[in-house]
Design a protein around this motif. Structure first.
Motif, PDB file in Angstrom:
ATOM      1  N   ILE A 208       0.874  -1.090  -0.086  1.00  0.00           N
ATOM      2  CA  ILE A 208      -0.096   0.048   0.371  1.00  0.00           C
ATOM      3  C   ILE A 208       0.762   1.255   0.122  1.00  0.00           C
ATOM      4  CG2 ILE A 208      -0.443   0.571   2.072  1.00  0.00           C
ATOM      5  CD1 ILE A 208      -3.058   0.834   2.045  1.00  0.00           C
ATOM      6  N   ALA A 209       1.739   1.242   0.787  1.00  0.00           N
ATOM      7  CA  ALA A 209       2.757   2.398   0.169  1.00  0.00           C
ATOM      8  C   ALA A 209       4.218   2.171  -0.340  1.00  0.00           C
ATOM      9  CB  ALA A 209       3.323   2.809   2.294  1.00  0.00           C
ATOM     10  N   LYS A 210       4.223   1.576  -0.836  1.00  0.00           N
ATOM     11  CA  LYS A 210       5.933   0.901  -2.025  1.00  0.00           C
ATOM     12  C   LYS A 210       5.838   2.671  -3.160  1.00  0.00           C
ATOM     13  CE  LYS A 210       8.460  -1.710  -3.910  1.00  0.00           C
ATOM     14  NZ  LYS A 210       9.298  -2.506  -3.181  1.00  0.00           N
ATOM     15  N   ASN A 211       4.738   2.460  -3.630  1.00  0.00           N
ATOM     16  CA  ASN A 211       5.370   3.884  -4.535  1.00  0.00           C
ATOM     17  C   ASN A 211       5.026   5.390  -3.783  1.00  0.00           C
ATOM     18  OD1 ASN A 211       5.691   2.005  -6.246  1.00  0.00           O
ATOM     19  ND2 ASN A 211       3.856   3.018  -7.954  1.00  0.00           N
ATOM     20  N   TRP A 212       5.051   5.334  -2.586  1.00  0.00           N
ATOM     21  CA  TRP A 212       4.781   6.858  -1.696  1.00  0.00           C
ATOM     22  C   TRP A 212       6.262   7.330  -2.002  1.00  0.00           C
ATOM     23  CZ3 TRP A 212       2.853   6.022   4.145  1.00  0.00           C
ATOM     24  CH2 TRP A 212       1.460   5.545   3.969  1.00  0.00           C
ATOM     25  N   PRO A 213       6.402   8.622  -1.856  1.00  0.00           N
ATOM     26  CA  PRO A 213       8.045   9.432  -2.148  1.00  0.00           C
ATOM     27  C   PRO A 213       8.958   9.173  -0.482  1.00  0.00           C
ATOM     28  CG  PRO A 213       5.980  10.856  -2.471  1.00  0.00           C
ATOM     29  CD  PRO A 213       5.236   9.330  -1.987  1.00  0.00           C
ATOM     30  N   LYS A 214       9.868   9.124  -0.448  1.00  0.00           N
ATOM     31  CA  LYS A 214      10.729   8.772   0.949  1.00  0.00           C
ATOM     32  C   LYS A 214      10.274   9.006   2.284  1.00  0.00           C
ATOM     33  CE  LYS A 214      15.129   8.978   1.581  1.00  0.00           C
ATOM     34  NZ  LYS A 214      17.081   9.061   1.886  1.00  0.00           N
ATOM     35  N   GLU A 215       9.751  11.001   1.468  1.00  0.00           N
ATOM     36  CA  GLU A 215       9.988  11.644   2.469  1.00  0.00           C
ATOM     37  C   GLU A 215       8.821  11.032   3.080  1.00  0.00           C
ATOM     38  OE1 GLU A 215      12.461  12.745  -0.561  1.00  0.00           O
ATOM     39  OE2 GLU A 215      10.419  12.691  -0.544  1.00  0.00           O
ATOM     40  N   LYS A 216       7.637  10.950   2.361  1.00  0.00           N
ATOM     41  CA  LYS A 216       5.971  10.025   3.075  1.00  0.00           C
ATOM     42  C   LYS A 216       6.033   8.583   4.596  1.00  0.00           C
ATOM     43  CE  LYS A 216       1.214   9.797   1.842  1.00  0.00           C
ATOM     44  NZ  LYS A 216       0.663   9.741   0.667  1.00  0.00           N
ATOM     45  N   MET A 217       7.269   8.712   3.835  1.00  0.00           N
ATOM     46  CA  MET A 217       7.446   6.968   4.238  1.00  0.00           C
ATOM     47  C   MET A 217       8.418   7.534   5.454  1.00  0.00           C
ATOM     48  SD  MET A 217       7.911   3.436   2.015  1.00  0.00           S
ATOM     49  CE  MET A 217       9.233   4.885   0.552  1.00  0.00           C
ATOM     50  N   GLN A 218       9.124   8.483   5.056  1.00  0.00           N
ATOM     51  CA  GLN A 218      10.217   8.423   6.686  1.00  0.00           C
ATOM     52  C   GLN A 218       9.453   9.422   7.493  1.00  0.00           C
ATOM     53  OE1 GLN A 218      13.092  11.447   5.332  1.00  0.00           O
ATOM     54  NE2 GLN A 218      14.270   9.865   6.981  1.00  0.00           N
ATOM     55  N   ALA A 219       8.288  10.178   7.498  1.00  0.00           N
ATOM     56  CA  ALA A 219       7.668  10.947   8.007  1.00  0.00           C
ATOM     57  C   ALA A 219       6.318   9.929   9.430  1.00  0.00           C
ATOM     58  CB  ALA A 219       6.817  12.071   7.279  1.00  0.00           C
ATOM     59  N   ILE A 220       6.186   9.471   8.343  1.00  0.00           N
ATOM     60  CA  ILE A 220       5.206   8.209   9.438  1.00  0.00           C
ATOM     61  C   ILE A 220       5.952   7.149   9.862  1.00  0.00           C
ATOM     62  CG2 ILE A 220       4.578   5.955   6.922  1.00  0.00           C
ATOM     63  CD1 ILE A 220       1.665   6.667   8.635  1.00  0.00           C
TER      64      ILE A 220
END
Length: 366
Positions: A231-243
């Motif tokens: 579900i989060a695979k195509n998120w930008p790095k910054e978005k993954m990093q934040a959560i």
């Protein structure tokens, strides 16, 4: 004479503000009953995102504790586009001993005069308008002398719920039903992850279901976990990093290619208000596994690596092993993943979690 409020709409899905309007009809406006009338297809909308049976089930859940509310299926039984005038005429003709009024949201005022047989409709029944937002078409209200009412307003809409906005305000039982049945999956996934990743996710869901059938596990929960694993695979790095930083910053020391599994688990838990912890855990573990692996954990881990579109060298062998015995397949795929990671990145950059899982399942288990 008993007073009945007719409350029509797509209800795709029904949500908290619909229920708050219903309660206001009974508690503040003095209606004896409220009849909820789901449309087969709203004449101002395209085909519904969910099936009729699903919308009915959600409505039944939402009104279960309200004994003054009745679900009426006149419009969905017709299986044609729904027009309010026809519905009003039907109920007035068949229940001459009841006095009806029609409930509408203020968001419908702009198109009100475009409703089918409008002149007859406005003369046939009273309308009660509930203010869904601070701005509404006051000219229409004045022109037809419509009554307006406030209610406990969360400013929700079905569109918001389908697109994961303000889900924490949604009716809990309905939200669980939506999550557990992968409803609105196109709106929630495909538009955000792209078509290729979306189809991979659907394939993993189907593979997980097949593995669940062979291992006597709940088919639906396996399909849900498999479908949502990336579900989060195509998120930008910054978005993954934040959560990840918000909920467990220690995980940021793990290799970046594994972040989507942690981010996806947190996203489901927080933004989808997903309550099946075993599904969330399986998604959390699907990249590098862990010392403790449930049947569902193994199913999702393996399904991701042997789904039907995978075509890397040896995949047919891994499929055969996994379908023959899940645990053996899991260990074989874990070993293969570890060896590929070491070859590609070296021992120092493959992450503590993969090393721990490998030592427990491969080295110590021998």
């Amino acid at each position: 004479m008993r007073n009945v409020a007719l409350f029509g709409g797509s209800f795709d899905p029904i949500h908290t503000d619909h229920i708050n309007i219903i309660k206001a009809c009974y508690e503040k406006l003095g209606f004896d009953e409220v009849w909820v009338i789901p449309a087969y297809v709203n004449p101002f909308k395209n085909l519904s995102a969910s099936s009729v049976s699903q919308r009915i089930e959600m409505i039944e859940m939402a009104i279960a504790d309200l004994d003054y509310v009745k679900l009426k299926t006149y419009e969905v039984r017709k299986q044609t586009r729904s027009y309010t005038y026809d519905t009003v005429e039907h109920y007035q003709k068949n229940y001459p001993d009841l006095k009806f009024a029609f409930i509408m949201g203020s968001d419908q005022l702009d198109s009100f005069e475009k409703w089918d047989k409008f002149d007859k409709l406005i003369a046939a029944i009273e309308f009660k308008v509930f203010l869904r937002s601070d701005r509404f078409n006051e000219k229409i209200v004045e022109k037809y002398n419509l009554e307006t009412f406030e209610f406990e307003n969360n400013y929700l809409s079905s569109t918001k719920i389908r697109n994961l906005e303000d889900v924490h305000l949604q009716i809990k039982t309905v939200n669980n039903y939506i999550n557990n049945n992968l409803m609105y999956i196109y709106e929630r996934l495909e538009s955000k992850m792209g078509q290729e990743r979306f189809y991979h996710s659907l394939n993993v869901g189907q593979t997980a279901l097949n593995l669940a059938r062979l291992n006597n596990f709940d088919l639906n929960r396996a399909m849900v976990a498999g479908t949502l694993h990336d579900i989060a695979k195509n998120w930008p790095k910054e978005k993954m990093q934040a959560i990840i930083a918000k909920y467990d910053s220690n995980l940021l020391t793990e290799p970046e290619p594994t972040w989507h599994s942690f981010a996806g688990a947190f996203h489901l838990q927080q933004d989808w208000v997903f309550e099946d912890e075993e599904v969330i855990t399986a998604i959390y573990k699907h990249t590098v596994a862990a010392k403790e692996m449930s049947i569902l954990d193994m199913i999702v881990f393996c399904a991701d690596k042997i789904s039907v579109e995978r075509d890397y060298p040896g995949v047919e062998k891994y499929r055969s092993i996994t379908y023959a015995d899940l645990k053996t397949g899991f260990k074989t795929l874990l070993k293969q993943q570890y060896q590929v990671a070491v070859k590609k990145h070296g021992n120092d950059k493959i992450g503590k979690q993969l090393i721990a899982a490998y030592k427990f399942w491969i080295e110590e288990d021998n």
